[in-house]
Write an enzyme that holds these catalytic residues in place. Sequence first.
Site, mmCIF file in Angstrom:
data_model
loop_
_atom_site.group_PDB
_atom_site.id
_atom_site.type_symbol
_atom_site.label_atom_id
_atom_site.label_comp_id
_atom_site.label_asym_id
_atom_site.label_seq_id
_atom_site.Cartn_x
_atom_site.Cartn_y
_atom_site.Cartn_z
ATOM 1 N N ASN A 65 0.852 -1.186 0.000
ATOM 2 C CA ASN A 65 0.000 0.000 0.000
ATOM 3 C C ASN A 65 0.889 1.238 0.000
ATOM 4 O O ASN A 65 1.462 1.587 1.027
ATOM 5 C CB ASN A 65 -0.914 -0.025 1.236
ATOM 6 C CG ASN A 65 -1.851 1.176 1.287
ATOM 7 O OD1 ASN A 65 -1.946 1.943 0.328
ATOM 8 N ND2 ASN A 65 -2.542 1.338 2.402
ATOM 9 N N LYS A 67 0.055 4.260 -0.327
ATOM 10 C CA LYS A 67 -0.638 5.399 0.297
ATOM 11 C C LYS A 67 -0.446 6.666 -0.543
ATOM 12 O O LYS A 67 -0.421 6.613 -1.769
ATOM 13 C CB LYS A 67 -0.185 5.558 1.747
ATOM 14 C CG LYS A 67 -0.402 4.284 2.570
ATOM 15 C CD LYS A 67 -0.194 4.490 4.037
ATOM 16 C CE LYS A 67 -0.461 3.188 4.785
ATOM 17 N NZ LYS A 67 -0.361 3.347 6.242
ATOM 18 N N HIS A 149 -9.513 0.535 5.407
ATOM 19 C CA HIS A 149 -8.247 0.857 6.062
ATOM 20 C C HIS A 149 -8.496 1.841 7.199
ATOM 21 O O HIS A 149 -9.369 2.704 7.123
ATOM 22 C CB HIS A 149 -7.254 1.446 5.056
ATOM 23 C CG HIS A 149 -5.850 1.492 5.565
ATOM 24 N ND1 HIS A 149 -5.420 2.462 6.433
ATOM 25 C CD2 HIS A 149 -4.781 0.664 5.348
ATOM 26 C CE1 HIS A 149 -4.141 2.250 6.719
ATOM 27 N NE2 HIS A 149 -3.728 1.166 6.071
ATOM 28 N N GLU A 151 -7.080 4.419 8.177
ATOM 29 C CA GLU A 151 -6.993 5.843 7.840
ATOM 30 C C GLU A 151 -8.277 6.332 7.184
ATOM 31 O O GLU A 151 -8.629 7.512 7.305
ATOM 32 C CB GLU A 151 -5.768 6.070 6.940
ATOM 33 C CG GLU A 151 -4.464 5.897 7.704
ATOM 34 C CD GLU A 151 -3.300 5.428 6.843
ATOM 35 O OE1 GLU A 151 -2.234 5.163 7.429
ATOM 36 O OE2 GLU A 151 -3.454 5.322 5.614
ATOM 37 N N GLU A 219 -4.984 -5.206 10.725
ATOM 38 C CA GLU A 219 -4.002 -4.146 10.932
ATOM 39 C C GLU A 219 -4.317 -3.403 12.233
ATOM 40 O O GLU A 219 -5.142 -2.484 12.238
ATOM 41 C CB GLU A 219 -4.016 -3.157 9.765
ATOM 42 C CG GLU A 219 -3.575 -3.746 8.443
ATOM 43 C CD GLU A 219 -3.233 -2.651 7.444
ATOM 44 O OE1 GLU A 219 -2.081 -2.587 7.029
ATOM 45 O OE2 GLU A 219 -4.113 -1.846 7.115
ATOM 46 N N GLY A 225 2.473 2.416 10.930
ATOM 47 C CA GLY A 225 3.347 3.570 10.760
ATOM 48 C C GLY A 225 4.010 4.058 12.031
ATOM 49 O O GLY A 225 4.605 5.128 12.046
ATOM 50 N N SER A 265 3.544 -1.991 10.419
ATOM 51 C CA SER A 265 4.998 -1.875 10.552
ATOM 52 C C SER A 265 5.726 -3.164 10.192
ATOM 53 O O SER A 265 6.752 -3.513 10.780
ATOM 54 C CB SER A 265 5.366 -1.421 11.976
ATOM 55 O OG SER A 265 4.853 -0.128 12.235
#
Length: 309
Positions: A65, A67, A149, A151, A219, A225, A265
Amino acid sequence: MAATASSLASQFSGLRREVLSREAVPSTPLFLRSVHSRIRLPASCRPPRGVVAMAGTGKFFVGGNWKCNGTRDSITKLVADLNDAKLETDVDIVVAPPYIYIDQVKQSLTDRFEISAQNSWIGKGGAFTGEISAEQLVDIGCKWVILGHSERRHIIGEDDQFIGKKAAYALSQNLKVIACIGEKLEEREAGKTFDVCFQQMKAFADSISNWTDVVIAYEPVWAIGTGKVATPQQAQEVHLAVRDWLKKNVSAEVASSTRIIYGGSVNGNNCSELAKQEDIDGFLVGGASLKGPEFAIIVNSVTSKKVAA
């Protein structure tokens, strides 16, 4: 006209617009707060001892991904690195560039890789500024889309039901789905990991009737991140529980065949130990997917899965 307005309102109902007071916003962003590198799973959210779900039987799967990263030049370099990489053959590999670079990547990346979008609209295209429809993605050669996701959930404000409907529509247009689930740090510390993941799974299951083209990506939000990664044992516990949920709520066949991949990560140093876990069927990779040689290491961690087996 009223009926049309009502229909549009129901489509948009999953997009939350919350205005938080100054007091409601933490003074320090979550991802900057001190967190133990190995967060213990509270006893209250560990799977019961009676869980006996089978391990997955699907092909190892690694998604990258990208992003909101990259320029034409940096992506040209990344694609060249990926094309030159020596990759194990028994892995499905998917990359998700930003929308504006999908065609560039599609035209230059070898067919060893499939292309994913990072999001798609809940229905047919039209007067929806800034959105991309499943039909448009299929038209330019996308095979996959990432939906749910964290985000999108926690920054954009998409809720479980909205995401479930997006997944159903994408599948109806022959776009395969990487369906993301995962808990926030405070939810894990409160012992709600399984409650959150199962609620997100239910929203997908309520909308999806055929799981053949679905990959689930667990996730944990606190690991995305941040440099903090779930231990192999923590990830395995959740993957096992999700597979057992599928067995009980969908079918044993779906539980066995649906791939459940880990994200948060993942890098070239930790992928091998994670891959050895019985119910980890691959990875959804963020930052490390922007580095061709390191992404190749993660893809090739399938060899650790073979050894463990």
